[in-house]
Scaffold this active site. Structure first.
Site, PDB file in Angstrom:
ATOM      1  N   LYS A 102       0.879  -1.179   0.000  1.00 35.78           N
ATOM      2  CA  LYS A 102       0.000   0.000   0.000  1.00 35.78           C
ATOM      3  C   LYS A 102       0.910   1.221   0.000  1.00 35.78           C
ATOM      4  O   LYS A 102       1.586   1.508   0.992  1.00 35.78           O
ATOM      5  CB  LYS A 102      -0.917   0.020   1.222  1.00 35.78           C
ATOM      6  CG  LYS A 102      -1.760   1.284   1.255  1.00 35.78           C
ATOM      7  CD  LYS A 102      -2.605   1.410   2.497  1.00 35.78           C
ATOM      8  CE  LYS A 102      -2.890   2.882   2.756  1.00 35.78           C
ATOM      9  NZ  LYS A 102      -3.702   3.106   3.939  1.00 35.78           N
ATOM     10  N   GLY A 163      -8.345   9.143   9.262  1.00 36.22           N
ATOM     11  CA  GLY A 163      -8.698   9.230  10.681  1.00 36.22           C
ATOM     12  C   GLY A 163      -9.772  10.253  11.017  1.00 36.22           C
ATOM     13  O   GLY A 163     -10.086  10.457  12.179  1.00 36.22           O
ATOM     14  N   ALA A 189      -9.600   5.403   3.749  1.00 37.45           N
ATOM     15  CA  ALA A 189      -9.540   6.511   4.708  1.00 37.45           C
ATOM     16  C   ALA A 189     -10.804   7.356   4.763  1.00 37.45           C
ATOM     17  O   ALA A 189     -11.404   7.662   3.732  1.00 37.45           O
ATOM     18  CB  ALA A 189      -8.357   7.438   4.442  1.00 37.45           C
ATOM     19  N   GLY A 190     -11.169   7.712   5.983  1.00 37.05           N
ATOM     20  CA  GLY A 190     -12.245   8.680   6.193  1.00 37.05           C
ATOM     21  C   GLY A 190     -13.573   8.117   6.651  1.00 37.05           C
ATOM     22  O   GLY A 190     -14.423   8.842   7.149  1.00 37.05           O
ATOM     23  N   ASN A 211      -9.384   1.766   9.155  1.00 33.06           N
ATOM     24  CA  ASN A 211      -8.649   1.403  10.364  1.00 33.06           C
ATOM     25  C   ASN A 211      -9.278   2.068  11.598  1.00 33.06           C
ATOM     26  O   ASN A 211      -9.873   1.429  12.454  1.00 33.06           O
ATOM     27  CB  ASN A 211      -7.181   1.799  10.222  1.00 33.06           C
ATOM     28  CG  ASN A 211      -6.279   1.288  11.340  1.00 33.06           C
ATOM     29  OD1 ASN A 211      -5.086   1.124  11.163  1.00 33.06           O
ATOM     30  ND2 ASN A 211      -6.804   1.008  12.527  1.00 33.06           N
ATOM     31  N   THR A 212      -9.198   3.403  11.634  1.00 28.89           N
ATOM     32  CA  THR A 212      -9.632   4.136  12.822  1.00 28.89           C
ATOM     33  C   THR A 212     -11.091   3.855  13.195  1.00 28.89           C
ATOM     34  O   THR A 212     -11.412   3.734  14.387  1.00 28.89           O
ATOM     35  CB  THR A 212      -9.443   5.652  12.589  1.00 28.89           C
ATOM     36  OG1 THR A 212      -8.122   5.859  12.092  1.00 28.89           O
ATOM     37  CG2 THR A 212      -9.613   6.429  13.868  1.00 28.89           C
TER      38      THR A 212
END
Lengths: 260, 73
Positions: A102, A163, A189-190, A211-212
């Site tokens: 990645k 995040g 992301a987001g 992830n977050t």
């Protein structure tokens, strides 16, 4: 009916899930492993960092995640230029699991938005060196096309900043990127909550990496499960060809046959 | 007790450390209680393949990076 057999092909690999998850920010490794299992993900991202020589080796992710069970995708997170990204990419490959990567080249510390020019340059070099590059990028069509041109196996536009948990802020651009690129589009992301994941998949993209949203939920295992369902729901909703929205009401029950 | 002349200094993960003269990369990992299968080694900015850990001797002033996979997004 949820699509039972809806595999995702990226490069020369076939994945049974359209949800990819990160392994950072968890309060403890046991929760991380439980959440990853609950997500039924097909691919997990990992970062390359110095070993803390004064701590035990249990700090390393491979102590907790079996590479035979989970396909590991090393990232170049934290790199701000081509040279560093290439160095981290090579360290990730030297771990000996695969040539998949990645690619992330960040351009700004406060927004963590990508340096798209450096990302394209690094991708070109890495592809020529045999890497299978999945490139994190902005929700920008031209960069996505350039990344495809240089040979990335997947393009990964952001839904919103890393995040942030804001969800997909520009669905039009995400749809346009999906419409114009031939390689799989994985939104990265987001995403903050399950409804965001569902809405993202409803744009027709091939998958979502997060992830977050899972790691920072109060109950990461439950959120991982919610994300798994949301990804499937969004995918099925997209494939089902939903109705066109309109700004007037149309009755669902027959107008005819009302009592006189 | 090993005398100082039997020691060399290498920079490992940014820290100056004294290690025994003649130590291979494999010896270094063992002394740090690290599993060679889980560590990637960069010696003076060159990645060293795991098969060569035993044969490469660390020299005075070498710069060594020992990295592994950690949680990340």
């Amino acid at each position: 009916m949820i699509q039972e057999k809806d595999q995702l092909e990226i490069g020369d690999r076939v994945f049974n899930s359209r949800l990819f998850v990160g392994t950072g920010k968890y309060s403890d490794n046991e929760t991380m492993v439980k959440a990853i299992k609950a997500s039924e993900t097909a691919m997990v991202t990992v970062a390359v960092r110095r070993i803390d020589l004064d701590r035990s080796q249990e700090e390393g992710i491979l102590f907790h995640l079996d590479p035979d069970e989970f396909f590991l995708l090393p990232n170049t997170a934290g790199c701000y230029n081509v040279k560093d990204a290439l160095r981290y990419a090579n360290l990730g490959r030297a771990a000996g699991f695969s040539e998949w990567l990645k690619l992330e080249v960040i351009g700004d510390e406060s927004t963590l938005l990508p340096d798209t020019q450096a990302t394209i340059e690094a991708a070109k070099i890495l592809v020529a060196d045999g890497f299978k590059v999945m490139a994190y990028t902005n929700d920008d069509l031209i960069t996505a096309l350039r990344l495809e041109d240089v040979g990335c196996v997947a393009v990964m536009p952001l839904a919103s900043p890393i995040g942030s948990g804001l969800g997909v802020v520009n669905p039009y651009f995400i749809r346009e990127i999906k419409r114009r690129c031939e390689v799989p589009i994985i939104v990265d992301a987001g995403v903050g909550v399950a409804s965001h994941a569902c809405i993202t998949m409803e744009q027709g993209v091939d998958g979502v990496l997060m992830n977050t949203a899972i790691a920072m939920a109060e109950n990461p295992v439950l959120m991982a499960s919610a994300m798994r369902l949301a990804i499937k729901a969004g995918r099925s909703s997209y494939l089902s060809g939903g109705m066109q929205a309109r700004e007037i009401a149309v009755p669902s029950s027959p107008a005819k046959g009302m009592l006189g | 007790m090993v005398s100082e002349s039997n020691k060399i200094q290498a920079k490992i993960n940014g820290e100056n450390r004294k290690i025994s003269k003649g130590f291979s990369i494999f010896d270094l990992l063992e002394s740090l209680d690290l599993n060679p299968l889980l560590v990637v080694v960069e010696l003076n900015a060159v990645i060293i393949s795991k098969e060569r850990f035993g044969e490469i001797e660390i020299c005075d002033r070498d710069q060594i990076e020992l990295v592994h996979f950690v949680g990340g997004g």
